[in-house]
Motif scaffolding. Structure first.
Motif, PDB file in Angstrom:
ATOM      1  N   VAL A   1       0.868  -1.360  -0.054  1.00  0.00           N
ATOM      2  CA  VAL A   1       0.026   0.162   0.207  1.00  0.00           C
ATOM      3  C   VAL A   1       0.736   1.167   0.155  1.00  0.00           C
ATOM      4  CG1 VAL A   1      -1.837   1.279   1.353  1.00  0.00           C
ATOM      5  CG2 VAL A   1      -2.010  -0.992   1.006  1.00  0.00           C
ATOM      6  N   PRO A   2       1.920   1.579   0.869  1.00  0.00           N
ATOM      7  CA  PRO A   2       2.636   2.509   0.853  1.00  0.00           C
ATOM      8  C   PRO A   2       3.161   2.830  -0.536  1.00  0.00           C
ATOM      9  CG  PRO A   2       3.314   1.462   2.868  1.00  0.00           C
ATOM     10  CD  PRO A   2       2.193   0.655   1.779  1.00  0.00           C
ATOM     11  N   HIS A   3       3.803   2.031  -1.002  1.00  0.00           N
ATOM     12  CA  HIS A   3       4.460   1.903  -2.548  1.00  0.00           C
ATOM     13  C   HIS A   3       3.417   2.448  -3.483  1.00  0.00           C
ATOM     14  CE1 HIS A   3       8.039   0.395  -1.136  1.00  0.00           C
ATOM     15  NE2 HIS A   3       7.576  -0.405  -0.603  1.00  0.00           N
ATOM     16  N   ILE A   4       2.121   1.723  -3.529  1.00  0.00           N
ATOM     17  CA  ILE A   4       1.082   2.251  -4.329  1.00  0.00           C
ATOM     18  C   ILE A   4       0.743   3.692  -4.212  1.00  0.00           C
ATOM     19  CG2 ILE A   4      -1.568   1.704  -4.964  1.00  0.00           C
ATOM     20  CD1 ILE A   4      -0.881  -1.127  -4.238  1.00  0.00           C
ATOM     21  N   GLN A   5       0.460   4.319  -3.002  1.00  0.00           N
ATOM     22  CA  GLN A   5       0.150   5.518  -2.678  1.00  0.00           C
ATOM     23  C   GLN A   5       1.434   6.553  -3.554  1.00  0.00           C
ATOM     24  OE1 GLN A   5       0.273   5.460   1.608  1.00  0.00           O
ATOM     25  NE2 GLN A   5      -1.846   5.226   1.585  1.00  0.00           N
ATOM     26  N   VAL A   6       2.748   6.128  -3.392  1.00  0.00           N
ATOM     27  CA  VAL A   6       3.781   6.990  -3.893  1.00  0.00           C
ATOM     28  C   VAL A   6       3.825   6.478  -5.438  1.00  0.00           C
ATOM     29  CG1 VAL A   6       6.307   7.020  -4.066  1.00  0.00           C
ATOM     30  CG2 VAL A   6       5.501   6.425  -1.901  1.00  0.00           C
ATOM     31  N   SER A   7       3.439   5.702  -6.018  1.00  0.00           N
ATOM     32  CA  SER A   7       3.265   5.784  -7.342  1.00  0.00           C
ATOM     33  C   SER A   7       2.042   6.458  -7.709  1.00  0.00           C
ATOM     34  CB  SER A   7       3.307   4.259  -7.634  1.00  0.00           C
ATOM     35  OG  SER A   7       4.295   3.385  -7.303  1.00  0.00           O
ATOM     36  N   LEU A   8       0.907   6.180  -7.243  1.00  0.00           N
ATOM     37  CA  LEU A   8      -0.358   7.248  -7.696  1.00  0.00           C
ATOM     38  C   LEU A   8      -0.076   8.448  -7.595  1.00  0.00           C
ATOM     39  CD1 LEU A   8      -3.103   4.892  -6.137  1.00  0.00           C
ATOM     40  CD2 LEU A   8      -2.239   5.105  -8.672  1.00  0.00           C
TER      41      LEU A   8
ATOM     42  N   VAL B   1      14.495   2.491 -12.241  1.00  0.00           N
ATOM     43  CA  VAL B   1      15.862   3.191 -12.367  1.00  0.00           C
ATOM     44  C   VAL B   1      16.153   4.207 -11.336  1.00  0.00           C
ATOM     45  CG1 VAL B   1      17.783   4.190 -13.847  1.00  0.00           C
ATOM     46  CG2 VAL B   1      16.019   2.477 -14.852  1.00  0.00           C
ATOM     47  N   ALA B   2      15.063   5.024 -10.987  1.00  0.00           N
ATOM     48  CA  ALA B   2      15.504   6.219 -10.230  1.00  0.00           C
ATOM     49  C   ALA B   2      14.716   6.442  -9.236  1.00  0.00           C
ATOM     50  CB  ALA B   2      15.411   7.310 -11.423  1.00  0.00           C
ATOM     51  N   SER B   3      14.367   5.582  -8.244  1.00  0.00           N
ATOM     52  CA  SER B   3      13.612   5.474  -7.058  1.00  0.00           C
ATOM     53  C   SER B   3      13.837   4.474  -5.908  1.00  0.00           C
ATOM     54  CB  SER B   3      12.110   5.262  -7.403  1.00  0.00           C
ATOM     55  OG  SER B   3      11.034   5.621  -6.582  1.00  0.00           O
ATOM     56  N   ASN B   4      13.556   4.919  -4.858  1.00  0.00           N
ATOM     57  CA  ASN B   4      13.839   3.762  -3.829  1.00  0.00           C
ATOM     58  C   ASN B   4      12.568   3.478  -2.959  1.00  0.00           C
ATOM     59  OD1 ASN B   4      13.382   6.453  -2.414  1.00  0.00           O
ATOM     60  ND2 ASN B   4      15.329   6.696  -1.558  1.00  0.00           N
ATOM     61  N   ARG B   5      11.252   3.994  -3.660  1.00  0.00           N
ATOM     62  CA  ARG B   5      10.062   3.805  -3.291  1.00  0.00           C
ATOM     63  C   ARG B   5       9.121   3.665  -4.444  1.00  0.00           C
ATOM     64  NH1 ARG B   5       7.615   7.900   1.120  1.00  0.00           N
ATOM     65  NH2 ARG B   5       6.294   5.969   1.392  1.00  0.00           N
ATOM     66  N   GLY B   6       8.061   3.034  -4.407  1.00  0.00           N
ATOM     67  CA  GLY B   6       7.029   2.999  -5.320  1.00  0.00           C
ATOM     68  C   GLY B   6       7.097   1.412  -5.928  1.00  0.00           C
ATOM     69  N   VAL B   7       6.270   1.209  -6.865  1.00  0.00           N
ATOM     70  CA  VAL B   7       5.734  -0.128  -7.221  1.00  0.00           C
ATOM     71  C   VAL B   7       6.988  -0.623  -8.069  1.00  0.00           C
ATOM     72  CG1 VAL B   7       4.328  -1.320  -9.001  1.00  0.00           C
ATOM     73  CG2 VAL B   7       3.323   0.107  -7.341  1.00  0.00           C
ATOM     74  N   GLY B   8       7.512   0.230  -9.311  1.00  0.00           N
ATOM     75  CA  GLY B   8       8.503  -0.010  -9.845  1.00  0.00           C
ATOM     76  C   GLY B   8       9.612  -0.513  -9.139  1.00  0.00           C
TER      77      GLY B   8
ATOM     78  N   ILE C   1       3.690  -6.868  -9.889  1.00  0.00           N
ATOM     79  CA  ILE C   1       3.403  -6.481 -11.424  1.00  0.00           C
ATOM     80  C   ILE C   1       1.748  -6.778 -11.725  1.00  0.00           C
ATOM     81  CG2 ILE C   1       3.579  -7.353 -13.896  1.00  0.00           C
ATOM     82  CD1 ILE C   1       6.385  -8.230 -13.111  1.00  0.00           C
ATOM     83  N   VAL C   2       1.086  -7.688 -11.103  1.00  0.00           N
ATOM     84  CA  VAL C   2      -0.381  -8.025 -11.146  1.00  0.00           C
ATOM     85  C   VAL C   2      -0.970  -6.913 -10.520  1.00  0.00           C
ATOM     86  CG1 VAL C   2      -2.366  -9.336 -10.293  1.00  0.00           C
ATOM     87  CG2 VAL C   2      -0.210 -10.425 -11.358  1.00  0.00           C
ATOM     88  N   VAL C   3      -0.477  -6.486  -9.465  1.00  0.00           N
ATOM     89  CA  VAL C   3      -1.268  -5.273  -8.559  1.00  0.00           C
ATOM     90  C   VAL C   3      -1.291  -4.123  -9.426  1.00  0.00           C
ATOM     91  CG1 VAL C   3      -0.938  -3.821  -6.593  1.00  0.00           C
ATOM     92  CG2 VAL C   3      -0.860  -6.217  -6.475  1.00  0.00           C
ATOM     93  N   ILE C   4      -0.183  -3.716 -10.045  1.00  0.00           N
ATOM     94  CA  ILE C   4       0.173  -2.332 -10.638  1.00  0.00           C
ATOM     95  C   ILE C   4      -0.803  -2.616 -12.140  1.00  0.00           C
ATOM     96  CG2 ILE C   4       2.101  -2.907 -12.100  1.00  0.00           C
ATOM     97  CD1 ILE C   4       0.835   0.478 -10.612  1.00  0.00           C
ATOM     98  N   SER C   5      -0.914  -3.755 -12.644  1.00  0.00           N
ATOM     99  CA  SER C   5      -1.623  -3.946 -13.854  1.00  0.00           C
ATOM    100  C   SER C   5      -3.093  -3.663 -13.412  1.00  0.00           C
ATOM    101  CB  SER C   5      -1.195  -5.159 -14.380  1.00  0.00           C
ATOM    102  OG  SER C   5      -0.061  -5.412 -14.826  1.00  0.00           O
ATOM    103  N   LEU C   6      -3.479  -4.370 -12.273  1.00  0.00           N
ATOM    104  CA  LEU C   6      -4.971  -4.103 -12.126  1.00  0.00           C
ATOM    105  C   LEU C   6      -5.306  -2.806 -11.820  1.00  0.00           C
ATOM    106  CD1 LEU C   6      -5.436  -7.143 -10.012  1.00  0.00           C
ATOM    107  CD2 LEU C   6      -6.448  -7.013 -12.105  1.00  0.00           C
ATOM    108  N   ILE C   7      -4.481  -2.048 -11.062  1.00  0.00           N
ATOM    109  CA  ILE C   7      -4.581  -0.723 -10.896  1.00  0.00           C
ATOM    110  C   ILE C   7      -4.818   0.351 -12.137  1.00  0.00           C
ATOM    111  CG2 ILE C   7      -3.774   1.711  -9.822  1.00  0.00           C
ATOM    112  CD1 ILE C   7      -2.569  -0.261  -7.626  1.00  0.00           C
TER     113      ILE C   7
END
Length: 266
Positions: A72-79, A215-222, A241-247
């Motif tokens: 969840v914290p990584h999803i929040q950062v990515s979104l 490449v350029a992050s220390n947080r987030g889905v990637g 990968i499945v989570v970010i694809s569904l989002i």
């Protein structure tokens, strides 16, 4: 020429709406079921399960990282990064597209730079963005912004160029000042095309975001995808990968629902 089967259409009309909708829903998801089944079969037989974990294990891992809140914290950062980059690109692209369509000098100034940027893979700019902005949110936002800019610019530009000239003449005859015409006439006429450009940009935003975060992050889905891959935890890697694809999938669907309602209202 129509290739529709009249008997099939008659059968569709004979079915109640709930059953017809259910059948159509199942039909659309059949390819995904085939891929999942094929994945489950080849895992451990054709391909080592250590490299390609079974689809059932990936589903369980997806459920686990979602329920426990690990992702969840990584999803929040990515979104946040997707929303920021997309909002910035919409603002700039709409102004740029309308300006290029209505003012020849603006079109001449930006035509070549945009033509050069368009075919360039935006991920190739990540090292330069790291050099300028460092590792973190700013770099990801800039990459998303650049990746989403062109689809929205092109849709806005084409729509603004094709605005009915009679609308502009009518506004001028009614005494509307020239500087108000783009805001009062051109923008409302181009809204459907702008919305289409945004819809095209949403999946691009997620693709570019994950590429930048790898490449350029220390947080987030990637970052999570890269981290699990580096330690050999491929089940969790596929789960992320499945989570970010569904989002991304449901983001596009929700946007399309809102777009249809907004266009009807307009």
């Amino acid at each position: 020429m129509s290739y529709e089967n009249p008997q099939l259409n008659q059968l569709k009309r004979a079915l109640p709406d709930p059953i017809r909708n259910l059948c159509w829903f199942i039909f659309k998801w059949i390819p995904i079921a085939i891929v999942a089944g094929f994945w489950e079969i080849i895992s451990g037989s054709v391909v080592s399960s250590e490299i390609l974990p079974p689809f059932s294990d990936v589903v369980l891992a997806t459920w686990d990282i979602t329920i426990t809140g690990q992702i969840v914290p990584h999803i929040q950062v990515s979104l946040f990064r997707v929303a920021s980059g997309l909002a910035l690109s919409v603002t700039v692209a709409v102004l740029l597209g309308i300006g290029m369509a209505r003012v020849q000098a603006i079109e001449n100034f930006f035509e070549i730079p945009l033509a050069l940027i368009y075919p360039l893979p935006k991920i190739a700019l990540v090292p330069l963005a790291i050099l300028w902005l460092g590792v973190g949110t700013a770099t990801s936002v800039v990459i998303v912004f650049l990746a989403c800019l062109l689809p929205i610019v092109l849709n806005t530009y084409n729509a603004a160029q094709n605005v009915d000239q009679n609308l502009i003449w009518s506004a001028q005859m009614m005494g509307m000042e020239s500087w108000k015409i783009p805001l009062k006439v051109v923008v409302p006429a181009t809204i459907p095309s702008i919305l289409t450009g945004i819809r095209q940009a949403i999946p691009i935003a997620f693709i570019s975001l994950v590429g930048a975060e790898l490449v350029a992050s220390n947080r987030g889905v990637g970052f999570e995808i890269l981290r699990h891959g580096q330690i050999g935890n491929y089940t969790s890697m596929f789960a992320v990968i499945v989570v970010i694809s569904l989002i991304a999938f449901f983001s596009v669907r929700l946007y399309e629902l809102g777009e249809r309602r907004l266009v009807q209202w307009i």
